[in-house]
Design an enzyme around this catalytic site. Structure first.
Site, PDB file in Angstrom:
ATOM      1  N   ASP A 131     -39.205 -39.887 -49.523  1.00  0.00           N
ATOM      2  CA  ASP A 131     -39.837 -40.505 -48.360  1.00  0.00           C
ATOM      3  C   ASP A 131     -40.265 -39.501 -47.300  1.00  0.00           C
ATOM      4  O   ASP A 131     -40.958 -39.858 -46.357  1.00  0.00           O
ATOM      5  CB  ASP A 131     -38.848 -41.456 -47.685  1.00  0.00           C
ATOM      6  CG  ASP A 131     -38.844 -42.826 -48.320  1.00  0.00           C
ATOM      7  OD1 ASP A 131     -39.816 -43.156 -49.014  1.00  0.00           O
ATOM      8  OD2 ASP A 131     -37.863 -43.556 -48.125  1.00  0.00           O
TER       9      ASP A 131
HETATM   10  C1  BGC Z   1     -34.677 -40.306 -44.486  1.00  0.00           C
HETATM   11  C2  BGC Z   1     -34.900 -40.751 -45.902  1.00  0.00           C
HETATM   12  C3  BGC Z   1     -35.181 -42.219 -45.947  1.00  0.00           C
HETATM   13  C4  BGC Z   1     -36.269 -42.576 -44.976  1.00  0.00           C
HETATM   14  C5  BGC Z   1     -36.605 -44.045 -44.970  1.00  0.00           C
HETATM   15  C6  BGC Z   1     -35.792 -40.766 -43.593  1.00  0.00           C
HETATM   16  O1  BGC Z   1     -35.528 -40.421 -42.276  1.00  0.00           O
HETATM   17  O2  BGC Z   1     -34.541 -38.908 -44.431  1.00  0.00           O
HETATM   18  O3  BGC Z   1     -33.782 -40.422 -46.690  1.00  0.00           O
HETATM   19  O4  BGC Z   1     -35.550 -42.571 -47.240  1.00  0.00           O
HETATM   20  O5  BGC Z   1     -35.947 -42.144 -43.681  1.00  0.00           O
HETATM   21  O6  BGC Z   1     -35.739 -44.799 -44.270  1.00  0.00           O
HETATM   22  C1  NOJ Z   2     -33.382 -42.851 -49.044  1.00  0.00           C
HETATM   23  C2  NOJ Z   2     -34.261 -44.021 -49.360  1.00  0.00           C
HETATM   24  O1  NOJ Z   2     -33.488 -45.207 -49.316  1.00  0.00           O
HETATM   25  C3  NOJ Z   2     -34.922 -43.872 -50.698  1.00  0.00           C
HETATM   26  O2  NOJ Z   2     -35.831 -44.926 -50.895  1.00  0.00           O
HETATM   27  C4  NOJ Z   2     -35.595 -42.541 -50.812  1.00  0.00           C
HETATM   28  O3  NOJ Z   2     -36.112 -42.449 -52.101  1.00  0.00           O
HETATM   29  C5  NOJ Z   2     -34.641 -41.409 -50.539  1.00  0.00           C
HETATM   30  N1  NOJ Z   2     -34.029 -41.586 -49.268  1.00  0.00           N
HETATM   31  C6  NOJ Z   2     -35.310 -40.042 -50.586  1.00  0.00           C
HETATM   32  O4  NOJ Z   2     -36.147 -39.849 -49.510  1.00  0.00           O
END
Ligand code: BGC
Ligand code: NOJ
Length: 791
Positions: A484
């Protein structure tokens, strides 16, 4: 090294022996739609159905001191006030123990010859927490003391509860009736629900107004009524409603007394809300109270809960000579998979329960951890998720659990999302053999009248990738892929914008993802097999999968490892040409799981590179070298300091991809070493790891961080399902197929036994690895079988 607790495998419990853990070590209660978070000092909260909209107890995240607020029992014994769970008074106890078990937590404290043992659980079939409080005089003299209960109500919407004080401080309403304190804020208007806190015997005093009970300038550790040994018998009008009962108790030496508290939630039909003007209909609450009136009833309910977990955890067991492996597989990993399935990413001590709905990709991946445990619920989940898809195959990135509608605030455009529907569905059908699910009618964006079969949804999911290819024939990344934080079309220089929702440029973008390419090939092969199994033509699927493999080999190979992506302008990410971020884990994991270029040696080289560049003492980091400055072209990934989260943290979720890749390449030692590094039961330094030693966390600080090895984001993470898949399928080698189980281990352990329930079959397998290798197929056949396998 300091230890704060230990495993009790026979009870399936983790026993915490020092309440001052390096971080609150929590457990979850609940199996249906009433859920609780409970820490080792009884902190936390509960909610029904939705952690944001139906929050029952108030909780202040990241408070000072940490983890204040929960269900507290205070004991005032002479001048001493203490809590069985140590907090909030933090009076030094003579003995303390917290046992986190499967769906229950038992906290025991002892002080000056008085023992208080509190069992917390959420019974099956009821929307409530039961607190069974047992007080025992362990001393030699008679004891007279007071017991207080205490909790603070949330005004339902956990978000506005923390914001809208001009309204909130005037809305609070309660009722007191018999042994029960009712919380009915907003019930007068649109709400059809209230909460209550009752006990199975009359009390000697009560409070429902926080200021009266605690005192405006006191903390939870010094409630003025408790200090004085009194109750204010207050009736809250606005401000902050709470619930506290007081009991004046005398116990002879050796004597015990038990009280059963019920913290419940009730919904009433509109026409049945009131019995008279302003007086709430308490029938359901009273019925719930009656169900827990005696210790025998509470025992029976607790027995049913234990039986529920015994049944679930009896479905897959391993017996090896590695206790850390056995306890992870047999108890904690499966338990965590269930909790992650229930909660998605909503409520933990790192997720506030207000921010995030159910993730499309997250929920699909979570299925892999529970299809063998609760297949009926997996089925429903798949259909709910698919119903949030758009006709072009794209999908909402999240949906709300209460309404099951896609979440407009975040929208869609994450181009890996559609493929996860194939992943989840294939996992479900392989486990259950339920091909019928493919025929279920499922709408688009929940719009009635738009239904097509689930199979059609899978087809358009697959096609969404081929319809969105970039200049190298690789998948366009969209807003982001699994990572993400790799935001290649975002270009944000405004700190007030969210990386997750801002997409400033996509027109003309050349940003392509090797992670999606690997996922596409792996899932495409599964999809083709599924199609062929149901008698459909899969030639097209196989053809475009082969094309993608070629594109990866041609444009996605960097010489020693797979590239990670191409950016907006078509420049490489995750290449030896890059100054930072030369090697990434996601594409090594997915392309090796997809076996792209295996014959030409690419998989082995990529796995060697993962070991060489990404592996450190605590696991494999996400990327290396870490980004040391913010790079607008890459987005959130470079917003994190080095070694944390997506910027070179050990993101435990993706370690299993490499573990599976290693196993598929037959590299048992590497696979097993990577697995042990991220698995908490093998972790020695509890103080360093900080978070619970019984569950996986999302992230462990990587080699570039200040404190490598420090964990964060425990519990709600795709790591649960992926480590389950890695250990059960890749390492122990029990691989569900459409028509049976394939046994194909890759673990350096000579002999082990597996008990596996598979559909209507029970298998007792003894697997002896003599070095021959190969695999063994067990065609599905109902009934019990004992099988000795030599490989
Ligand atoms: C985090 C990710 C997460 C995303 C969506 C980001 O700030 O680092 O791990 O998937 O937010 O909530
Ligand atoms: C946490 C999120 O819940 C997931 O959807 C995502 O793939 C990982 N972070 C990596 O960014």
């Amino acid at each position: 090294m300091k230890e704060y607790g230990h495993f009790d495998d026979a009870q399936r419990e983790y026993v915490i022996t020092d309440p001052a853990t390096p971080w609150p070590w929590i457990n979850y209660l609940g199996t249906e739609d009433f859920f609780s978070l409970i820490s080792n000092t009884a902190g936390g909260y509960c909610f029904c159905k939705d952690a944001k909209f139906r929050r029952i107890l108030r909780y202040r995240y990241n408070g000072v001191p940490m983890d204040d607020g929960g269900r507290y029992y205070y004991i005032k014994d002479g001048d001493t006030v203490w809590n069985p769970g140590w907090k909030p008074c933090k009076t030094q106890l003579d003995a303390y123990e917290c046992r986190h078990g499967m769906g229950y937590t038992r906290v025991t404290g002892e002080k000056d010859g008085l023992r208080a043992d509190v069992l917390f659980f959420v019974p099956i079939g009821h929307r409530c927490e039961v607190h069974r409080v047992k007080l025992t005089n362990t001393g030699k003299t008679r004891k007279s003391f007071q017991l207080y209960s205490f909790l603070e109500w949330c005004l339902w919407n956990a978000s506005t509860d923390m914001e809208n004080f001009q309204r909130n401080l005037s809305t609070g309403e309660v009722e007191i009736d018999g042994n029960v304190l009712y919380h009915k804020t907003e019930y007068r208007e649109r709400r059809d629900h209230y909460a209550f806190f009752g006990v199975n015997r009359p009390f000697d005093g009560f409070d429902t107004d926080r200021e009266t009970f605690i005192g405006l300038y006191n903390g939870f550790d010094a409630p003025q009524q408790v200090l004085a040994g009194t109750s204010g018998n207050s009736v809250a009008h606005g401000w902050s409603p709470v619930a506290s009962h007081r009991f004046d108790i005398t116990l002879e030496p050796g004597a015990s007394e038990e009280l059963i508290f019920v913290l419940g939630y009730v919904e009433n039909a509109l026409e049945e809300k009131f019995v008279s003007k302003g007086v709430i209909n308490k029938a359901k609450a009273q019925k719930m109270m009656e169900a827990f009136a005696t210790p025998e009833q509470a025992d029976a309910a607790f027995g049913r809960l234990r039986a529920f977990w015994d049944d679930l955890l009896g479905r897959f067991n391993v017996q090896s000579d590695v206790p850390e492996l056995d306890r992870t597989v047999n108890i904690w990993n499966q338990y965590q998979c269930m909790i992650t399935f229930f909660f998605s990413r909503s409520a933990s001590y790192f997720e506030s329960g207000i921010g995030r709905g159910m993730g499309f990709r997250d929920s699909n991946q979570d299925l892999a951890g529970i299809v063998h445990l609760i297949p009926e619920r997996a089925r429903q989940r798949i259909l709910d998720i698919a119903a949030t898809q758009f006709p072009d195959g794209g999908c909402y990135h999240q949906y709300q659990p209460l309404t099951k509608r896609g979440n407009n605030d975040i929208g869609g455009g994450f181009n890996d999302d559609p493929l996860w529907l194939i992943f989840g569905t294939v996992a479900y059908i392989r486990e259950t053999g339920d091909f019928g699910i493919l025929e279920e009618p499922v709408p688009f964006d929940n719009k009635p009248g738009t239904e097509v079969s689930l199979l059609e949804h899978l087809k358009i999911s697959f096609a969404h990738v081929t319809e969105n290819l970039g200049p190298h024939g690789l998948p366009l990344i969209g807003r982001a892929d699994w990572n993400d934080c790799l935001n290649l079309n975002c270009f944000s220089d405004n700190p007030d914008e969210s990386f997750q929702t801002t997409e400033n440029k996509t027109e003309g973008s050349k940003a392509e993802s090797l992670m999606i390419a690997g996922l596409f090939v792996a899932e495409g092969k599964d999809f083709a097999e599924l199609l062929e199994r149901i008698g459909k033509d899969a030639a097209h699927v196989r053809k475009v999968v082969a094309d993608m493999e070629e594109a990866v080999k041609k444009y996605g190979w960097d010489g020693q490892w797979f590239l990670r992506a191409y950016d907006y302008y078509g420049n490489k990410i995750g290449s030896h040409d890059c100054e930072e971020g030369k090697v990434f884990i996601e594409s090594q994991g997915w392309c090796t799981m997809a076996r792209i270029g295996a014959d030409e040696g690419l998989c082995d080289k990529a796995l060697d590179s993962a070991v060489k560049y990404l592996e450190c003492e605590h696991g494999l980091v996400l990327n290396t070298p870490a980004y040391t400055t913010y790079i607008k072209d890459y987005g959130e990934i470079s917003s994190y300091p080095e070694g944390y989260k997506e910027n070179a943290g050990i993101f435990c979720h993706n370690n299993p991809w490499v573990i599976i890749g290693e196993a598929m390449a037959g590299r048992a030692d590497d696979a097993w070493r990577h697995y042990r590094k991220i698995t908490p039961a093998f972790t020695k330094d509890q103080a360093l790891r900080k978070v619970e030693p019984y569950v996986f966390c999302q992230m462990v600080a990587g080699k570039d961080a200040e404190k490598p090895g420090e964990g964060k984001n425990s519990w709600l993470t795709g790591t649960a399902a992926w480590t389950w898949k890695a250990v059960s399928e890749a390492l122990l080698g029990i691989k569900p197929q459409f028509d049976g189980l394939l046994v194909e281990p890759c673990i350096p352990i000579g002999t082990y036994r597996i008990h596996r329930r598979f559909r209507d079959a029970e298998y007792d397998l003894t697997i002896r690895q003599t070095g021959k290798g190969g695999s063994y197929f067990i065609p599905y056949k109902p009934g019990s079988q004992v099988i000795e396998i030599e490989l």
